[in-house]
Motif scaffolding. Structure first.
Motif, PDB file in Angstrom:
ATOM      1  N   ASP A 434       0.847  -1.194   0.000  1.00  0.00           N
ATOM      2  CA  ASP A 434       0.000   0.000   0.000  1.00  0.00           C
ATOM      3  C   ASP A 434       0.886   1.248   0.000  1.00  0.00           C
ATOM      4  N   ARG A 435       0.841   1.999  -1.090  1.00  0.00           N
ATOM      5  CA  ARG A 435       1.692   3.184  -1.211  1.00  0.00           C
ATOM      6  C   ARG A 435       1.323   4.276  -0.211  1.00  0.00           C
ATOM      7  N   HIS A 436       0.130   4.202   0.385  1.00  0.00           N
ATOM      8  CA  HIS A 436      -0.277   5.206   1.368  1.00  0.00           C
ATOM      9  C   HIS A 436       0.350   4.970   2.738  1.00  0.00           C
ATOM     10  N   TYR A 437       0.907   3.782   2.963  1.00  0.00           N
ATOM     11  CA  TYR A 437       1.553   3.487   4.241  1.00  0.00           C
ATOM     12  C   TYR A 437       3.045   3.752   4.104  1.00  0.00           C
ATOM     13  N   GLU A 438       3.434   4.994   4.421  1.00  0.00           N
ATOM     14  CA  GLU A 438       4.843   5.380   4.315  1.00  0.00           C
ATOM     15  C   GLU A 438       5.640   4.856   5.501  1.00  0.00           C
ATOM     16  N   GLU A 439       5.062   4.972   6.691  1.00  0.00           N
ATOM     17  CA  GLU A 439       5.685   4.443   7.911  1.00  0.00           C
ATOM     18  C   GLU A 439       4.616   3.720   8.723  1.00  0.00           C
ATOM     19  N   CYS A 440       5.042   2.715   9.456  1.00  0.00           N
ATOM     20  CA  CYS A 440       4.123   2.024  10.369  1.00  0.00           C
ATOM     21  C   CYS A 440       4.927   1.515  11.555  1.00  0.00           C
ATOM     22  N   ASP A 441       4.656   2.096  12.725  1.00  0.00           N
ATOM     23  CA  ASP A 441       5.375   1.717  13.943  1.00  0.00           C
ATOM     24  C   ASP A 441       4.413   1.061  14.921  1.00  0.00           C
ATOM     25  N   LEU A 442       4.827  -0.054  15.476  1.00  0.00           N
ATOM     26  CA  LEU A 442       4.021  -0.709  16.509  1.00  0.00           C
ATOM     27  C   LEU A 442       4.248   0.017  17.834  1.00  0.00           C
ATOM     28  N   ILE A 443       3.174   0.512  18.423  1.00  0.00           N
ATOM     29  CA  ILE A 443       3.273   1.218  19.707  1.00  0.00           C
ATOM     30  C   ILE A 443       3.133   0.238  20.867  1.00  0.00           C
ATOM     31  N   ASN A 444       2.124  -0.623  20.786  1.00  0.00           N
ATOM     32  CA  ASN A 444       1.878  -1.546  21.895  1.00  0.00           C
ATOM     33  C   ASN A 444       1.056  -2.737  21.425  1.00  0.00           C
ATOM     34  N   GLN A 445       1.523  -3.925  21.787  1.00  0.00           N
ATOM     35  CA  GLN A 445       0.730  -5.146  21.586  1.00  0.00           C
ATOM     36  C   GLN A 445      -0.067  -5.352  22.864  1.00  0.00           C
ATOM     37  N   ALA A 446      -1.314  -4.800  22.892  1.00  0.00           N
ATOM     38  CA  ALA A 446      -2.098  -4.838  24.129  1.00  0.00           C
ATOM     39  C   ALA A 446      -2.393  -6.265  24.554  1.00  0.00           C
ATOM     40  N   ASP A 447      -2.801  -7.092  23.594  1.00  0.00           N
ATOM     41  CA  ASP A 447      -2.994  -8.523  23.827  1.00  0.00           C
ATOM     42  C   ASP A 447      -2.980  -9.202  22.469  1.00  0.00           C
ATOM     43  N   TYR A 453      -0.937   1.062  16.638  1.00  0.00           N
ATOM     44  CA  TYR A 453       0.066   1.431  15.652  1.00  0.00           C
ATOM     45  C   TYR A 453       0.055   2.943  15.425  1.00  0.00           C
ATOM     46  N   ARG A 454       1.197   3.464  14.986  1.00  0.00           N
ATOM     47  CA  ARG A 454       1.250   4.814  14.413  1.00  0.00           C
ATOM     48  C   ARG A 454       1.549   4.669  12.929  1.00  0.00           C
ATOM     49  N   ILE A 455       0.660   5.233  12.101  1.00  0.00           N
ATOM     50  CA  ILE A 455       0.789   5.158  10.652  1.00  0.00           C
ATOM     51  C   ILE A 455       1.097   6.554  10.119  1.00  0.00           C
ATOM     52  N   ALA A 456       2.063   6.674   9.226  1.00  0.00           N
ATOM     53  CA  ALA A 456       2.356   7.938   8.558  1.00  0.00           C
ATOM     54  C   ALA A 456       2.092   7.777   7.069  1.00  0.00           C
ATOM     55  N   THR A 457       1.421   8.780   6.482  1.00  0.00           N
ATOM     56  CA  THR A 457       1.082   8.742   5.057  1.00  0.00           C
ATOM     57  C   THR A 457       1.634   9.980   4.373  1.00  0.00           C
ATOM     58  N   PRO A 458       1.992   9.875   3.089  1.00  0.00           N
ATOM     59  CA  PRO A 458       2.538  11.038   2.380  1.00  0.00           C
ATOM     60  C   PRO A 458       1.452  12.065   2.085  1.00  0.00           C
ATOM     61  N   GLY A 466       2.480  15.582   5.405  1.00  0.00           N
ATOM     62  CA  GLY A 466       1.860  14.268   5.435  1.00  0.00           C
ATOM     63  C   GLY A 466       0.917  14.158   6.629  1.00  0.00           C
ATOM     64  N   GLN A 467       0.204  13.045   6.712  1.00  0.00           N
ATOM     65  CA  GLN A 467      -0.691  12.798   7.845  1.00  0.00           C
ATOM     66  C   GLN A 467      -0.180  11.608   8.644  1.00  0.00           C
ATOM     67  N   ASP A 468      -0.480  11.615   9.928  1.00  0.00           N
ATOM     68  CA  ASP A 468      -0.236  10.414  10.716  1.00  0.00           C
ATOM     69  C   ASP A 468      -1.500  10.054  11.482  1.00  0.00           C
ATOM     70  N   PHE A 469      -1.619   8.783  11.812  1.00  0.00           N
ATOM     71  CA  PHE A 469      -2.796   8.229  12.471  1.00  0.00           C
ATOM     72  C   PHE A 469      -2.338   7.342  13.623  1.00  0.00           C
ATOM     73  N   ILE A 470      -3.046   7.392  14.746  1.00  0.00           N
ATOM     74  CA  ILE A 470      -2.854   6.430  15.837  1.00  0.00           C
ATOM     75  C   ILE A 470      -4.035   5.465  15.751  1.00  0.00           C
ATOM     76  N   LEU A 471      -3.759   4.222  15.407  1.00  0.00           N
ATOM     77  CA  LEU A 471      -4.827   3.265  15.114  1.00  0.00           C
ATOM     78  C   LEU A 471      -4.838   2.108  16.107  1.00  0.00           C
ATOM     79  N   LEU A 472      -6.037   1.728  16.499  1.00  0.00           N
ATOM     80  CA  LEU A 472      -6.251   0.479  17.224  1.00  0.00           C
ATOM     81  C   LEU A 472      -6.667  -0.567  16.203  1.00  0.00           C
TER      82      LEU A 472
END
Length: 589
Positions: A434-447, A453-458, A466-472
Motif C-alpha cells: 500500500d503506497r499510502h503506508y509510508e511508515e508504520c510503527d508498533l506502539i503496543n501489543q495490548a494482547d 500502531y502509528r501510521i504515517a502517510t505522504p 503528510g498525515q499520521d494516524f494512531i490506530l487500534l
C-alpha cells in the motif's frame, strides 16, 4: 411516566423493523403485552422494575425454549438501561427473539416499549440481551441448531452476538483486574459531617421459593430472583434518601448457580456509594435448604436516582462507609462508575455520535475493541452498496448514508483465509503493498487481539504535510464457519503520542478487512472504509472514476499475499507502553 414521552423510532431498532416486515416473522420471536395494574405498581403509580424484569425474563425464556425445543435457564443478563418509567394504565409490550445460538447457549434480544392506548403513542423503555442455556436431556448435553438470519437486521444482530459473547466471557475477569488497579489510585475516602452511615442502608430479607416462583423444571425463574433483588435494593436506596428512588441501570451479571423450589433465598443489599445525582446499591442473593451452607446465586450492582417534581435528578446526601469492607465497596463503586460511563459512552452511542478518536487506556480497551469490531461488522452486513467501478475482478463499491461516504473494495485471492488473515493483521507489512503506508510503527501489543500502531502517510499535495494516524487494530477469528476473519481499524488518542508539527493528525472512524473462506485455497477479501475528512483526499479521484489507484493497490495486495502464502505466520512482538492518564469521562461526584 416521564412528562416527555417519545415516540418509538422504528427506523433505528432492529426488532421494530423486524416486526414491520409482515411477509416474514422470525420463528423464535415471542411477544408479550401486559397492561399495568395497580397491583404491579409502587406507591408512585409506576410499574415496579422487579415486575418488569419478571416479564422480560419470561418472554425471553419462551423465545429460547421455542428455538431449543427443551427447557432453558437464564445464565446472564447484559447491562440494562431503563430510559423511562411506566405508569398505571399503560401497556407494556415486550418482544424477544434469539439472535444467535452457540453450542448449548444462545443470546436473546429483548425490546421493551410502552404504549398509551388513549393517544396511540409508543416509546422505548429498554433494550436488553440475555443469555440462556439449554438444559441437559437424558441423552446428554444439548447441541443447539444454528440460527439462520433472513433479513439484513437479523444478519447484523447475528454478527454482533458473537462479539457480545466474547465480551461477556471475559467481562468478570477484566472488571476484577480493572477494579484492583483503579482502586489503588483512588486514595482515602473523604469524610463528611452530614453523611449518612452506610449501615443505615443495609437490608436483609429472606424469601421461600414456592411453586409459583419456579418453572416447569422446578428451578426458580431468573426474573423472580432479579425482582427480589430489585426489591431489597430499592429499600436500601430509600433509606439513604428518604424518598422513592428510580432504578436507572443494572450492570451485567451472571447467575452463578441454580435455585429450586424449597430453597430459602437470603437477599442482602447496601448502598456502596452516593454520587451527586445517583447511587450504587450492591445486592447479593444466596440460597440454602435445611442446615446446608449458603450457596451464592447472584450478585448485582444497581444504580438509582431520585427525581423531583420536574422529573430531574435530585442531589443526594453523602454516604459514610463502614470501615474496611465498606471503604473497599465505596472505592470500588467509584471505579465501577467510571467503567460504567466508559462502557455506556463507547458501546451504546450511535456510530455517528462517537468522536473519531477516543482516548485509549487499559480500562476501556475491551469496550473500544468491541466498538471497533462491531462498527466493521455493521458495514459488512449492509446490502445497499452501489458498484462504482470494476477492473479485472477488483470491484469498488460506494454507499452514502447520514451525510457520510463509505466505500468497499472486493477481490478474490488464491491464498488460504487463515494465512491471508495473519499477513494482513500485521500492519507493519502493509507498506509492502500500500503506497499510502509510508511508515508504520508498533506502539503496543495490548494482547493477542488488539494492537496499537502509528501510521504515517505522504501528502496528497506537493510540498504539503503528510498525515499520521494512531490506530487500534482489533483482530477476530471466526466464531464458526458462518463468520469471516476480521481486522478492524479505528483511531484512538494516546497522551504518549500527541500530534507533531511534521504531520497533520488524521482520524479513522471505521476501516478494515473482512476475510471469507470460499474454499481451502480461495479467499474473498473485502476492505471497508468510512471515509473521514482525513481519508477523503486519498480516495476522491478513485470514487470519481478519474484514477485506478484502488486497482493498483489491491493488485499489489494480491501479489503480496501470493508471494507470502507459504511463509510462517507470526504475531507482532510486544512493545513497551506507558499507561496514559485516566479517561475523559468524568462526572461530578
Amino acid at each position: 411516566m416521564t412528562t416527555e414521552q417519545k415516540d418509538v423510532d422504528t427506523t433505528l431498532d432492529p426488532l421494530f423493523i423486524q416486526k414491520s416486515e409482515e411477509a416474514y416473522r422470525n420463528p423464535t420471536e415471542v411477544q408479550m403485552s401486559q397492561i399495568v395494574l395497580p397491583c404491579h405498581a409502587n406507591h408512585c403509580g409506576e410499574l415496579s422494575a422487579g415486575q418488569l424484569l419478571k416479564w422480560m425474563d419470561s418472554t425471553a425464556c419462551l423465545s429460547a425454549e421455542r428455538h431449543a425445543g427443551c427447557s432453558c435457564i437464564t445464565a446472564s443478563v447484559d447491562d440494562i438501561n431503563f430510559e423511562h418509567t411506566i405508569g398505571v394504565g399503560k401497556v407494556v409490550n415486550i418482544i424477544a427473539k434469539v439472535n444467535r445460538a452457540f453450542t448449548s447457549s444462545m443470546e436473546v434480544g429483548i425490546l421493551v416499549t410502552c404504549e398509551d392506548l388513549y393517544t396511540d403513542r409508543q416509546w422505548k423503555v429498554c433494550h436488553a440481551f440475555a443469555t440462556f442455556v439449554a438444559r441437559r436431556t437424558e441423552a446428554g448435553k444439548v447441541q443447539l441448531k444454528q440460527v439462520i438470519p433472513h433479513t439484513q437486521m437479523e444478519q447484523m444482530e447475528y454478527s454482533l452476538a458473537a462479539e457480545r459473547r466474547r465480551m461477556r466471557l471475559i467481562h468478570a475477569e477484566i472488571i476484577t483486574d480493572l477494579l484492583s488497579s483503579s482502586t489503588a489510585q483512588l486514595g482515602e475516602c473523604q469524610e463528611y459531617q452530614d453523611a449518612v452511615p452506610a449501615e443505615r442502608t443495609r437490608v436483609e430479607s429472606v424469601e421461600l421459593v414456592l411453586p409459583p416462583h419456579a418453572n416447569h423444571q422446578v428451578s426458580t425463574f431468573g426474573g423472580q430472583i432479579m425482582a427480589w433483588m430489585e426489591n431489597v435494593a430499592t429499600i436500601a436506596a430509600c433509606r439513604l434518601c428518604n424518598a422513592h428512588p428510580t432504578l436507572r441501570t443494572i450492570d451485567m451479571f451472571h447467575f452463578r448457580g441454580p435455585s429450586h423450589i424449597g430453597d430459602r433465598l437470603v437477599l442482602k443489599a447496601i448502598v456502596n456509594n452516593a454520587f451527586k445525582h445517583s447511587m450504587e446499591v450492591g445486592v447479593c442473593a444466596e440460597a440454602y435448604q435445611g442446615g446446608e451452607p449458603l450457596r451464592h446465586i447472584n450478585s448485582a450492582f444497581m444504580t438509582f436516582e431520585v427525581l423531583d417534581s420536574d422529573r430531574k435528578p435530585r442531589t443526594l446526601p453523602r454516604l459514610r462507609p463502614e470501615p474496611v469492607d465498606g471503604k473497599r465497596r465505596y472505592q470500588e463503586a467509584i471505579a465501577r462508575k467510571k467503567i460504567r460511563l466508559d462502557r455506556k459512552y463507547i458501546i451504546t452511542c450511535k456510530q455517528t455520535e462517537v468522536p473519531l478518536s477516543v482516548p485509549w487506556d487499559p480500562s476501556n480497551q475491551m469496550y473500544l475493541s468491541y466498538n471497533n469490531v462491531s462498527a466493521l461488522k455493521l458495514m459488512d452486513t449492509r446490502n445497499n452498496w452501489v458498484l462504482t467501478s470494476e477492473k479485472n475482478k477488483v470491484r469498488l463499491y460506494t454507499l452514502e448514508e447520514n451525510h457520510m461516504l463509505c466505500f468497499k473494495v472486493e477481490m478474490y485471492v488464491s491464498v488460504p483465509a487463515e494465512q491471508t488473515f495473519h499477513l494482513l493483521s500485521d500492519l507493519r507489512r502493509r507498506k509492502e503493498w500500500d503506497r499510502h503506508y509510508e511508515e508504520c510503527d508498533l506502539i503496543n501489543q495490548a494482547d493477542e487481539d488488539d494492537t496499537l500502531y502509528r501510521i504515517a502517510t505522504p501528502s496528497v499535495r506537493k510540498g504539503g504535510k503528510g498525515q499520521d494516524f494512531i490506530l487500534l487494530a482489533s483482530r477476530r477469528k471466526p466464531c464458526d464457519s458462518s463468520d469471516p476473519y476480521l481486522i478492524a481499524l479505528r483511531s484512538v488518542t494516546l497522551p504518549t503520542h500527541p500530534p507533531t508539527e511534521d504531520y497533520t493528525r488524521g482520524e479513522v472512524l471505521c476501516a478494515g478487512f473482512a476475510i471469507w473462506e470460499e474454499s481451502s485455497t480461495l479467499t474473498k477479501i473485502t476492505y471497508y472504509n468510512q471515509a473521514t475528512p482525513g481519508v477523503l483526499p486519498y480516495i476522491s479521484t478513485d470514487i470519481a472514476g478519474l484514477s485506478s489507484g484502488f486497482y493498483s493497490s489491491f493488485c499489489a495486495c494480491s501479489q503480496f499475499l501470493e508471494a507470502n502464502k507459504d511463509s510462517p505466520a507470526a504475531l507482532p512482538p510486544s512493545a513497551p507502553y506507558s499507561s496514559p492518564s485516566t479517561l475523559y469521562l468524568q462526572e461530578e461526584m
